[in-house]
Design a protein around this motif. Structure first.
Motif, mmCIF file in Angstrom:
data_model
loop_
_atom_site.group_PDB
_atom_site.id
_atom_site.type_symbol
_atom_site.label_atom_id
_atom_site.label_comp_id
_atom_site.label_asym_id
_atom_site.label_seq_id
_atom_site.Cartn_x
_atom_site.Cartn_y
_atom_site.Cartn_z
ATOM 1 N N HIS A 160 55.083 36.766 32.505
ATOM 2 C CA HIS A 160 55.895 35.622 32.936
ATOM 3 C C HIS A 160 55.680 35.335 34.420
ATOM 4 C CE1 HIS A 160 59.315 32.986 33.558
ATOM 5 N NE2 HIS A 160 59.768 33.832 34.463
ATOM 6 N N PHE A 161 55.745 36.379 35.249
ATOM 7 C CA PHE A 161 55.570 36.189 36.686
ATOM 8 C C PHE A 161 54.136 35.807 37.027
ATOM 9 C CE2 PHE A 161 59.378 39.038 36.855
ATOM 10 C CZ PHE A 161 60.245 38.051 37.291
ATOM 11 N N VAL A 162 53.174 36.360 36.299
ATOM 12 C CA VAL A 162 51.775 35.998 36.526
ATOM 13 C C VAL A 162 51.574 34.510 36.257
ATOM 14 C CG1 VAL A 162 49.415 36.301 35.674
ATOM 15 C CG2 VAL A 162 50.820 38.302 36.154
ATOM 16 N N ARG A 163 52.140 34.007 35.163
ATOM 17 C CA ARG A 163 52.007 32.573 34.854
ATOM 18 C C ARG A 163 52.655 31.712 35.938
ATOM 19 N NH1 ARG A 163 52.920 34.477 29.611
ATOM 20 N NH2 ARG A 163 55.141 34.001 29.741
ATOM 21 N N LEU A 164 53.836 32.113 36.417
ATOM 22 C CA LEU A 164 54.499 31.358 37.488
ATOM 23 C C LEU A 164 53.653 31.342 38.756
ATOM 24 C CD1 LEU A 164 58.238 32.493 37.321
ATOM 25 C CD2 LEU A 164 57.372 30.190 37.011
ATOM 26 N N ILE A 165 53.150 32.483 39.120
ATOM 27 C CA ILE A 165 52.369 32.601 40.349
ATOM 28 C C ILE A 165 51.052 31.841 40.224
ATOM 29 C CG2 ILE A 165 51.086 34.232 41.784
ATOM 30 C CD1 ILE A 165 53.398 36.252 41.158
ATOM 31 N N GLU A 166 50.381 31.984 39.102
ATOM 32 C CA GLU A 166 49.088 31.329 38.919
ATOM 33 C C GLU A 166 49.209 29.813 38.881
ATOM 34 O OE1 GLU A 166 45.936 32.605 38.988
ATOM 35 O OE2 GLU A 166 47.020 34.387 39.657
ATOM 36 N N SER A 167 50.367 29.298 38.543
ATOM 37 C CA SER A 167 50.524 27.844 38.483
ATOM 38 C C SER A 167 50.485 27.200 39.866
ATOM 39 C CB SER A 167 51.828 27.482 37.781
ATOM 40 O OG SER A 167 52.940 27.848 38.572
ATOM 41 N N ARG A 168 50.719 27.987 40.931
ATOM 42 C CA ARG A 168 50.733 27.390 42.268
ATOM 43 C C ARG A 168 49.901 28.131 43.305
ATOM 44 N NH1 ARG A 168 55.291 30.484 42.324
ATOM 45 N NH2 ARG A 168 55.624 31.579 44.249
ATOM 46 N N SER A 169 49.244 29.203 42.920
ATOM 47 C CA SER A 169 48.422 29.957 43.866
ATOM 48 C C SER A 169 47.035 29.332 43.984
ATOM 49 C CB SER A 169 48.281 31.409 43.404
ATOM 50 O OG SER A 169 49.526 32.048 43.464
ATOM 51 N N PRO A 170 46.361 29.578 45.105
ATOM 52 C CA PRO A 170 45.020 29.015 45.292
ATOM 53 C C PRO A 170 44.048 29.521 44.217
ATOM 54 C CG PRO A 170 45.832 30.010 47.324
ATOM 55 C CD PRO A 170 46.810 30.336 46.259
ATOM 56 N N ARG A 171 43.351 28.613 43.590
ATOM 57 C CA ARG A 171 42.445 28.950 42.490
ATOM 58 C C ARG A 171 41.266 29.809 42.934
ATOM 59 N NH1 ARG A 171 45.915 28.070 39.116
ATOM 60 N NH2 ARG A 171 46.480 25.974 38.521
ATOM 61 N N GLU A 172 40.827 29.652 44.159
ATOM 62 C CA GLU A 172 39.631 30.388 44.598
ATOM 63 C C GLU A 172 39.855 31.901 44.704
ATOM 64 O OE1 GLU A 172 41.374 28.681 48.500
ATOM 65 O OE2 GLU A 172 41.017 27.932 46.490
ATOM 66 N N TYR A 173 41.113 32.342 44.630
ATOM 67 C CA TYR A 173 41.404 33.774 44.726
ATOM 68 C C TYR A 173 41.875 34.380 43.406
ATOM 69 C CZ TYR A 173 41.067 32.715 49.645
ATOM 70 O OH TYR A 173 40.618 32.292 50.860
ATOM 71 N N ASN A 174 41.602 33.727 42.288
ATOM 72 C CA ASN A 174 41.998 34.256 40.972
ATOM 73 C C ASN A 174 41.443 35.654 40.734
ATOM 74 O OD1 ASN A 174 43.418 31.977 40.327
ATOM 75 N ND2 ASN A 174 41.854 31.117 39.004
ATOM 76 N N THR A 175 40.183 35.842 41.026
ATOM 77 C CA THR A 175 39.538 37.140 40.795
ATOM 78 C C THR A 175 40.170 38.228 41.653
ATOM 79 O OG1 THR A 175 37.479 35.969 40.330
ATOM 80 C CG2 THR A 175 37.319 38.330 40.754
ATOM 81 N N GLU A 176 40.451 37.927 42.899
ATOM 82 C CA GLU A 176 41.059 38.912 43.794
ATOM 83 C C GLU A 176 42.452 39.307 43.318
ATOM 84 O OE1 GLU A 176 39.422 36.256 44.783
ATOM 85 O OE2 GLU A 176 37.903 36.947 46.206
ATOM 86 N N ARG A 177 43.234 38.334 42.885
ATOM 87 C CA ARG A 177 44.574 38.653 42.388
ATOM 88 C C ARG A 177 44.486 39.544 41.152
ATOM 89 N NH1 ARG A 177 45.383 33.267 43.928
ATOM 90 N NH2 ARG A 177 45.073 32.511 41.797
ATOM 91 N N LEU A 178 43.549 39.229 40.281
ATOM 92 C CA LEU A 178 43.383 40.025 39.069
ATOM 93 C C LEU A 178 42.958 41.447 39.393
ATOM 94 C CD1 LEU A 178 43.279 40.240 35.982
ATOM 95 C CD2 LEU A 178 40.902 39.522 36.119
ATOM 96 N N THR A 179 41.976 41.622 40.231
ATOM 97 C CA THR A 179 41.459 42.966 40.493
ATOM 98 C C THR A 179 42.349 43.797 41.408
ATOM 99 O OG1 THR A 179 40.076 42.125 42.294
ATOM 100 C CG2 THR A 179 39.057 42.337 40.129
#
Length: 139
Positions: free
Chosen positions: A23-42
């Protein structure tokens, strides 16, 4: 005759998906910078598979999801997120708060968190330092 050499002899149970974290991941991903998706995941989301980090990760993600930007109140948001980050990276509480504020590796991880989740390029050392030094005296 078929030999099942690539399938396990018994089914391996899959790790249950933690709905709160998702739930929190979906909320955060909806407004976080897309270019750092990989960094957030790892660097963050991947820790949900390790039991020691689940509670601190959930707490950190909840705090991040509640603070959409740093434009409102940098000091309070900075202190709260830093405390959650300290708890996440130091789950056994080996560092005191003063040691955590002085720890350069933890400060670097904090800077990276601000970049990965908020797209905020490295705040000034004075700006962050003032907020974190206040943290030592308030807790």
């Amino acid at each position: 005759m078929k030999w099942p050499i690539f399938t396990p002899a018994h089914k391996v149970p899959r790790e249950p998906v933690d709905e709160e974290v998702e739930h929190f991941v979906r909320l955060i991903e909806s407004r976080s910078p897309r270019e750092y998706n990989t960094e957030r995941l790892t660097h963050y989301y991947n820790y949900r598979t390790i039991s020691v980090y689940r509670k601190p990760l959930l707490s950190l993600l909840e705090t991040i999801s509640r603070s959409p930007s740093f434009r409102d109140d940098l000091g309070i948001t900075t202190r709260e997120i830093f405390l959650r980050l300290k708890h996440f990276y130091d789950p056994k509480s080996r560092l005191t708060l003063a040691e955590a504020v002085a720890d350069t590796q933890l400060r670097r991880k904090f800077d990276n968190l601000l970049l990965y989740f908020y797209g905020r390029n490295r705040p000034s050392a004075d700006e962050i330092g003032a907020s974190l030094n206040e943290l030592i005296f308030h807790v």
